[in-house]
Write an enzyme that holds these catalytic residues in place. Structure first.
Site, PDB file in Angstrom:
ATOM      1  N   GLY A 101       0.712  -1.055  -0.038  1.00 36.10           N
ATOM      2  CA  GLY A 101      -0.504   0.442   0.361  1.00 36.10           C
ATOM      3  C   GLY A 101       0.845   1.295  -0.265  1.00 36.10           C
ATOM      4  O   GLY A 101       2.214   1.461  -0.148  1.00 36.10           O
ATOM      5  N   TYR A 139     -14.331   2.200  11.342  1.00 36.87           N
ATOM      6  CA  TYR A 139     -13.004   1.536  11.168  1.00 36.87           C
ATOM      7  C   TYR A 139     -12.552   3.134  12.123  1.00 36.87           C
ATOM      8  O   TYR A 139     -11.534   1.875  12.483  1.00 36.87           O
ATOM      9  CB  TYR A 139     -12.805   3.138  10.048  1.00 36.87           C
ATOM     10  CG  TYR A 139     -11.055   3.215   9.344  1.00 36.87           C
ATOM     11  CD1 TYR A 139     -10.831   2.265   9.413  1.00 36.87           C
ATOM     12  CD2 TYR A 139     -11.008   4.904   9.868  1.00 36.87           C
ATOM     13  CE1 TYR A 139      -9.788   2.458   8.865  1.00 36.87           C
ATOM     14  CE2 TYR A 139      -9.492   4.804   9.787  1.00 36.87           C
ATOM     15  CZ  TYR A 139      -8.751   3.653   9.514  1.00 36.87           C
ATOM     16  OH  TYR A 139      -7.288   4.282   9.121  1.00 36.87           O
ATOM     17  N   ASP A 199     -18.314  18.259   3.179  1.00 35.40           N
ATOM     18  CA  ASP A 199     -16.672  18.850   3.071  1.00 35.40           C
ATOM     19  C   ASP A 199     -16.254  17.361   4.023  1.00 35.40           C
ATOM     20  O   ASP A 199     -15.297  17.705   4.876  1.00 35.40           O
ATOM     21  CB  ASP A 199     -17.328  19.616   4.194  1.00 35.40           C
ATOM     22  CG  ASP A 199     -17.188  20.949   3.261  1.00 35.40           C
ATOM     23  OD1 ASP A 199     -16.959  20.650   2.060  1.00 35.40           O
ATOM     24  OD2 ASP A 199     -17.420  22.240   3.210  1.00 35.40           O
ATOM     25  N   ARG A 210      -9.233  12.686 -10.484  1.00 35.03           N
ATOM     26  CA  ARG A 210     -10.160  13.953 -11.661  1.00 35.03           C
ATOM     27  C   ARG A 210      -9.502  14.679 -12.298  1.00 35.03           C
ATOM     28  O   ARG A 210      -9.885  14.536 -13.667  1.00 35.03           O
ATOM     29  CB  ARG A 210     -11.364  13.986 -10.241  1.00 35.03           C
ATOM     30  CG  ARG A 210     -11.484  12.993  -9.687  1.00 35.03           C
ATOM     31  CD  ARG A 210     -12.635  13.434  -8.838  1.00 35.03           C
ATOM     32  NE  ARG A 210     -13.738  14.309  -9.596  1.00 35.03           N
ATOM     33  CZ  ARG A 210     -14.310  15.453  -9.333  1.00 35.03           C
ATOM     34  NH1 ARG A 210     -13.387  16.436  -8.082  1.00 35.03           N
ATOM     35  NH2 ARG A 210     -15.003  16.021  -9.657  1.00 35.03           N
TER      36      ARG A 210
END
Length: 321
Positions: free
Chosen positions: A12, A139, A274, A190
């Site tokens: 990772g 989490y 947000d 993006r």
């Protein structure tokens, strides 16, 4: 006595950075053997697979990075999965470490597990002072219990199982999958798509007002290695850039646009969530122990990450596994 250091979640973002530091930049010590493993080699949800992994390598030290992780929107929809999988992974790794006489385990927490309603800056003593943000409670509670487990193992067996709390990490080998990515890789991917399509305008989700501290993965990797070798307290330690280095998401987006040399307009979609407005973390404990550590300049680190993505986007993690 040679150290055998097993890094879970080794392919990772943070695991890859540690690998770069110890292998490519030759910062491993002569008595250290580093092993990087990932979920393809062993499913740490499975206790037998975990034991088989430890039997194979017989580690003396573990850096535990493996976790089910994701960005804001992925967390919001999957709290149960995030809770159960992370509880299982963490319990399997710590209990198997104990059974195999591992001398030290360094696990990874996150600033997003702190109470939603708190005073700032947050520090290591405040993790359990109230409920986490509702968007990622699964989490957060799983990670908080990792801290509790470390203390319980120490109380019963005297072992040094500890944890670090990074602020927002980014860098090469991040998860650039648009569904689940954190803010830096999501914006990079993006914007890359927008530029390829020839768009004149780039829409950033949210108001751009939230404040965040960002740490470059290679800086965090060096700090992880330092913790493994030198930090012997079971209480967590925050690994974060200084408070003065906190920036808005708007500034971050502008920095990324500059790295791409994007000349178009940035627009902010205020209808999108947000998340927390700020999560300012204090690195006072780190600074007392390591006063001279130099963090990579954020603009340089962003530019390096954009460059890595441009060169590697065919191999990067672009879709969910």
């Amino acid at each position: 006595m040679a150290k055998v250091i097993l890094v879970t979640g080794g392919s990772g973002l943070v695991g890859s950075a540690i690998r770069t530091i110890v292998e490519t930049q030759n910062e491993a010590l002569p008595d250290e053997k580093w092993i990087f493993t990932n979920s393809k080699e062993a499913d740490l949800n499975d206790v037998q697979a975990t034991k088989d992994l430890f039997e194979k390598y017989k580690p003396t030290h573990v850096i535990h990075l493996a976790a089910m992780v994701g960005g804001l929107f992925h967390n919001m929809n999957n709290n149960l999965d995030f809770l159960r999988k992370n509880l299982r992974i963490n319990d399997n790794v710590l209990e198997t470490s104990f059974q195999y006489n591992v001398k030290k385990v360094v696990s990874c927490l996150s600033t997003c597990i702190f109470p939603d309603k708190t005073s700032y800056p947050i520090n290591e003593t405040m993790i359990h002072n109230g409920p986490p943000h509702p968007s990622n409670f699964g989490y957060s509670y799983a990670k908080r219990l990792l801290d509790i487990s470390n203390k319980a193992y120490h109380q019963k067996h005297g072992v040094i199982y500890t944890s670090v709390v990074p602020c927002n990490v980014f860098g090469p080998h991040d998860n650039f999958d648009l569904q689940n990515a954190h803010v830096v890789p999501a914006l990079i991917h993006r914007l890359h798509i927008a530029i390829e399509k020839g768009d004149e305008k780039f829409v950033v989700l949210g108001s751009g007002k939230p404040l965040r501290q960002f740490i470059y993965s290679l800086d965090l990797a060096r700090l992880f290695v330092w913790v493994l070798r030198n930090y012997n307290d079971v209480e967590p330690i925050i690994l974060s850039v200084d408070e003065k280095d906190e920036i808005t998401i708007r500034s971050l987006a502008e920095m990324i646009a500059k790295s791409f040399n994007f000349q178009g307009i940035l627009e902010f979609d205020t209808s999108a969530a947000d998340g927390q407005i700020k999560k300012t973390a204090s690195n006072e404990k780190l600074r007392k122990l390591l006063p001279n550590f130099k963090f990579t300049n954020l603009e340089t680190a962003i530019a390096d990450t954009v460059e890595w993505f441009k060169n590697n986007n065919k191999q990067a993690r672009l879709v969910a596994p």
